[in-house]
Design a protein around this motif. Structure first.
Motif, PDB file in Angstrom:
ATOM      1  N   VAL A 101       0.901  -1.238  -0.188  1.00  0.00           N
ATOM      2  CA  VAL A 101      -0.052  -0.067   0.191  1.00  0.00           C
ATOM      3  C   VAL A 101       0.798   1.244   0.048  1.00  0.00           C
ATOM      4  O   VAL A 101       1.983   1.142   0.739  1.00  0.00           O
ATOM      5  CB  VAL A 101      -0.819  -0.143   1.308  1.00  0.00           C
ATOM      6  CG1 VAL A 101      -1.718   1.275   1.306  1.00  0.00           C
ATOM      7  CG2 VAL A 101      -1.653  -1.226   1.307  1.00  0.00           C
ATOM      8  N   TYR A 102       0.605   2.087  -0.963  1.00  0.00           N
ATOM      9  CA  TYR A 102       1.255   3.361  -1.189  1.00  0.00           C
ATOM     10  C   TYR A 102       0.615   4.555  -0.642  1.00  0.00           C
ATOM     11  O   TYR A 102      -0.429   4.605  -0.441  1.00  0.00           O
ATOM     12  CB  TYR A 102       1.836   3.696  -2.529  1.00  0.00           C
ATOM     13  CG  TYR A 102       2.102   2.374  -3.216  1.00  0.00           C
ATOM     14  CD1 TYR A 102       3.856   2.267  -3.476  1.00  0.00           C
ATOM     15  CD2 TYR A 102       1.407   1.355  -3.633  1.00  0.00           C
ATOM     16  CE1 TYR A 102       4.164   1.167  -4.065  1.00  0.00           C
ATOM     17  CE2 TYR A 102       1.972   0.296  -4.383  1.00  0.00           C
ATOM     18  CZ  TYR A 102       3.272   0.248  -4.474  1.00  0.00           C
ATOM     19  OH  TYR A 102       3.944  -1.022  -5.197  1.00  0.00           O
ATOM     20  N   PRO A 103       1.449   5.673  -0.296  1.00  0.00           N
ATOM     21  CA  PRO A 103       0.778   6.943   0.081  1.00  0.00           C
ATOM     22  C   PRO A 103       0.418   7.399  -1.382  1.00  0.00           C
ATOM     23  O   PRO A 103       0.647   7.166  -2.284  1.00  0.00           O
ATOM     24  CB  PRO A 103       1.890   7.802   0.256  1.00  0.00           C
ATOM     25  CG  PRO A 103       3.045   6.958   0.651  1.00  0.00           C
ATOM     26  CD  PRO A 103       2.909   5.684   0.062  1.00  0.00           C
ATOM     27  N   SER A 104      -1.004   7.919  -1.210  1.00  0.00           N
ATOM     28  CA  SER A 104      -1.977   8.368  -2.234  1.00  0.00           C
ATOM     29  C   SER A 104      -1.199   9.164  -3.335  1.00  0.00           C
ATOM     30  O   SER A 104      -1.393   9.074  -4.528  1.00  0.00           O
ATOM     31  CB  SER A 104      -3.284   8.719  -1.977  1.00  0.00           C
ATOM     32  OG  SER A 104      -2.912  10.070  -1.345  1.00  0.00           O
ATOM     33  N   GLU A 105      -0.332   9.966  -2.968  1.00  0.00           N
ATOM     34  CA  GLU A 105       0.442  11.004  -3.896  1.00  0.00           C
ATOM     35  C   GLU A 105       1.827  10.225  -4.417  1.00  0.00           C
ATOM     36  O   GLU A 105       2.366  10.913  -5.501  1.00  0.00           O
ATOM     37  CB  GLU A 105       0.870  12.152  -3.012  1.00  0.00           C
ATOM     38  CG  GLU A 105       1.909  12.077  -2.113  1.00  0.00           C
ATOM     39  CD  GLU A 105       1.214  11.485  -0.722  1.00  0.00           C
ATOM     40  OE1 GLU A 105       2.527  11.230   0.091  1.00  0.00           O
ATOM     41  OE2 GLU A 105       0.299  11.451  -0.699  1.00  0.00           O
ATOM     42  N   GLN A 106       2.084   8.967  -3.937  1.00  0.00           N
ATOM     43  CA  GLN A 106       3.212   8.300  -4.650  1.00  0.00           C
ATOM     44  C   GLN A 106       2.904   7.273  -5.872  1.00  0.00           C
ATOM     45  O   GLN A 106       1.832   6.371  -5.812  1.00  0.00           O
ATOM     46  CB  GLN A 106       3.763   7.434  -3.430  1.00  0.00           C
ATOM     47  CG  GLN A 106       5.038   6.587  -3.937  1.00  0.00           C
ATOM     48  CD  GLN A 106       5.600   5.817  -2.673  1.00  0.00           C
ATOM     49  OE1 GLN A 106       5.407   5.948  -1.517  1.00  0.00           O
ATOM     50  NE2 GLN A 106       6.486   4.842  -3.085  1.00  0.00           N
ATOM     51  N   LEU A 107       3.679   7.188  -6.724  1.00  0.00           N
ATOM     52  CA  LEU A 107       3.647   6.478  -7.999  1.00  0.00           C
ATOM     53  C   LEU A 107       4.147   5.149  -7.456  1.00  0.00           C
ATOM     54  O   LEU A 107       5.441   5.001  -7.335  1.00  0.00           O
ATOM     55  CB  LEU A 107       4.201   6.894  -9.210  1.00  0.00           C
ATOM     56  CG  LEU A 107       4.141   6.378 -10.533  1.00  0.00           C
ATOM     57  CD1 LEU A 107       2.804   6.082 -10.724  1.00  0.00           C
ATOM     58  CD2 LEU A 107       5.104   6.918 -11.638  1.00  0.00           C
TER      59      LEU A 107
END
Length: 154
Positions: A134-140
């Motif tokens: 799971v990634y931070p929403s702003e991270q590609l």
């Protein structure tokens, strides 16, 4: 939000994609499946994430993997977005109705925002969750990391 655990049976699903086709996890037995979740279509990071799937489609095929670009956007939205982005090979399923049910089944639905987390989930040939990030929403998400995980687990 508690993501599904590695080794768990991947919940089956049925969803319409950008091509108006019914996509079911159970149809891909014997293949790996990448559920690449993006919060919302028409946003810059989500656009780059889906383009990375399309650009690397042949690499996924060589790794016996079906990439799916999931979000809670409606099917017509996914269809229009795929047309604009010229996504022709990758399927972009819609988790619109019941809203976010598939994301909820995988533990990545944000009830407060009504969207999924940005996440990559790899399901192995036997229908088990093999890898999740799971990634931070702003991270590609790094597509090369995903391809490396798939390569290491052939």
């Amino acid at each position: 939000m508690t993501p599904i655990t590695i080794g768990a049976d991947a919940p089956d699903f049925k969803a319409k994609d950008n091509k108006k086709q019914d996509i079911k996890l159970s149809d891909f037995k014997g293949k790996k499946v990448l559920l690449s979740w993006h919060p919302l279509a028409w946003t810059p990071v989500c656009t780059d994430q889906m383009r990375a799937l399309e650009t690397n489609f042949e690499k996924f095929q060589n790794l016996n993997t079906v990439p799916l670009g999931f979000s809670v956007d409606s099917q017509p939205c996914k269809e229009a977005w795929a047309t604009v982005l010229q996504i022709k090979k990758v399927s972009l399923p819609s988790d619109f109705w019941p809203h976010g049910k598939i994301a909820s089944d995988y533990g990545i639905f944000d009830e407060t925002k009504g969207i999924s987390a940005r996440a990559n989930i790899i399901i192995n040939e036997d229908g088990k969750v093999q890898w999740i990030k799971v990634y931070p929403s702003e991270q590609l998400p790094d597509i090369n990391e995903v391809l490396q995980v798939l390569s290491n687990n052939q």
